[in-house]
Design an enzyme around this catalytic site. Sequence first.
Site, PDB file in Angstrom:
ATOM      1  N   GLU A 235     -37.631 -26.824  57.557  1.00 50.70           N
ATOM      2  CA  GLU A 235     -37.159 -28.168  57.936  1.00 50.70           C
ATOM      3  C   GLU A 235     -36.652 -28.025  59.361  1.00 50.70           C
ATOM      4  OE1 GLU A 235     -37.517 -30.743  56.147  1.00 50.70           O
ATOM      5  OE2 GLU A 235     -37.609 -30.082  54.065  1.00 50.70           O
ATOM      6  N   CYS A 269     -31.202 -34.153  62.663  1.00 52.26           N
ATOM      7  CA  CYS A 269     -32.643 -33.982  62.851  1.00 52.26           C
ATOM      8  C   CYS A 269     -33.382 -35.308  62.680  1.00 52.26           C
ATOM      9  CB  CYS A 269     -33.167 -32.950  61.867  1.00 52.26           C
ATOM     10  SG  CYS A 269     -32.643 -33.298  60.185  1.00 52.26           S
ATOM     11  N   GLU A 365     -35.806 -32.857  71.886  1.00 55.42           N
ATOM     12  CA  GLU A 365     -34.710 -33.131  70.963  1.00 55.42           C
ATOM     13  C   GLU A 365     -33.401 -32.813  71.686  1.00 55.42           C
ATOM     14  OE1 GLU A 365     -34.021 -30.448  67.583  1.00 55.42           O
ATOM     15  OE2 GLU A 365     -33.837 -32.221  66.321  1.00 55.42           O
TER      16      GLU A 365
END
Length: 462
Positions: A235, A269, A365
């Site tokens: 993940e 996330c 990110e």
Amino acid sequence: MPDAIGSAVVTVVNPATEEVLADVPRQGVEEAGAAVRAAAAAFPAWRDLAPGDRARLLRRFAEKVEEHAEELALVETRNVGKPISDSRGEVGMVADVLHFYAGAVEKHRGASVPVAGGLDVTIPEPMGVVAAIVPWNFPLAITSWKVGPALACGNTVVVKPAELTPLSAVRLAELALEAGIPEGVLQVVVGPGSVVGSALVEHPGVAKVAFTGSTAAGRDVMARASGTIKRVTLELGGKAANIVFADADLERAAAAAPGAAFGNAGQDCCARSRILVARSAYDRFLALLVEATAGMVVGNPEDAATAMGPLVSAAQRASVASFLDPAEAGLEVAYTGTVPTGPGFWYPPTVVAPCDPSLRVSREEIFGPVVVVTPFEDEAEAVALANDTPYGLSGSIWTRDLGRAIRVSRAVKAGVLSVNSNSSVRVSTPFGGMKQSGFGRELGLEAMASFSEVKNVFFSDS
Ligand code: NAD
């Protein structure tokens, strides 16, 4: 401060005050190996426990979490800097996760398959020792997403929390013991990813690694796990698009957007960190977004009214700041919020608009409270912009047009989408990424498949 490798302790700090919370003994390769051996020794009895008894123990574990909910929430808030209302919700989710997988133990079935000459059955079997490697942004919740289904399937688990935030996982393992889960079934090893994490990933006694963290670390985990053909689920990072069409309820979409971008100070996330807005609705939406962002309470995480706390560390703040200071050529900041002065790793909620999608703020990110807003002309461009990223974890679509909602949710390459909502995570529904956001699914009944092997047995009738 994160401490140097080689020091005897991991010093844990409150990011809102910079005060030291605890010095936790730093563990290394030897302790990781000892934990794997203890987990392997505990495995046969845990695997062979009557399913109803395993379910009962998981239920008691859930009840222990409920009894200690306020204590766990405060540990999480002080260690991560997240608002106490968020921590309370996350601890509630941990209990719900354990209840859900307690209920799944006796429903995790194989199948009988029509074959010639006999009887064919599939049997889901536990894998053995699972290593659960967890990041610092949702330490307790993400630990439970791995521990719940892994234990329900009959595996034993060694958890490696992030060095910055080990306290809640350590407490969770104590509660498991108090609930009657046998010694060795759930252990926690505190130490650096490059030492303890790598040792677990390479250990021949570990059958599966369930990893949550950055895409860079996930790549390393996958490469090292290949040495022993270890099962891996990853993940990883995200750069989610929040697509707002002109026919959407703009007030609702704008009111929800700050929570989705700045919740957990953007260290999420699933953060909807790219807002794509139809050009005809752009000015109105931006005005509403700025107004809603200005209304967010940023401050003491222990105050129930707080919506956003500090970043987790000075290093994280420096990393976030690097996206805006010095500003990239062409970058326009539409709004910068205010934060407390004094100690703490604070960073203000920041709206970058209008944002050219080629800028670094729009491509990488950030993992901080920075959102970019980019106009689009039509549905095709919205989908192209949303998919123009190596990531594919989550996203949102705001529209009142059902046909468009169907088309766009099919076209966006992400594992977890929501329409007229920014919610990504529910206990009973599968969660996970496409593309470089990883593979495998956590939560829901799907997670049970990630923690078991399918054995096929054929019985000849002659
Ligand atoms: P990170 O990758 O630095 O660390 C995550 C965990 O892995 C930590 O426990 C760390 O010690 C360990 N680790 C680091 N390098 C390792 C290695 N080479 N081998 C084994 N273990 C190693 O991530 P982080 O900074 O703690 O968390 C932020 C990242 O996590 C972001 O990219 C975020 O998007 C991602 N994340 C993803 C999800 C998801 O479900 N997809 C959820 C939360 C966070």
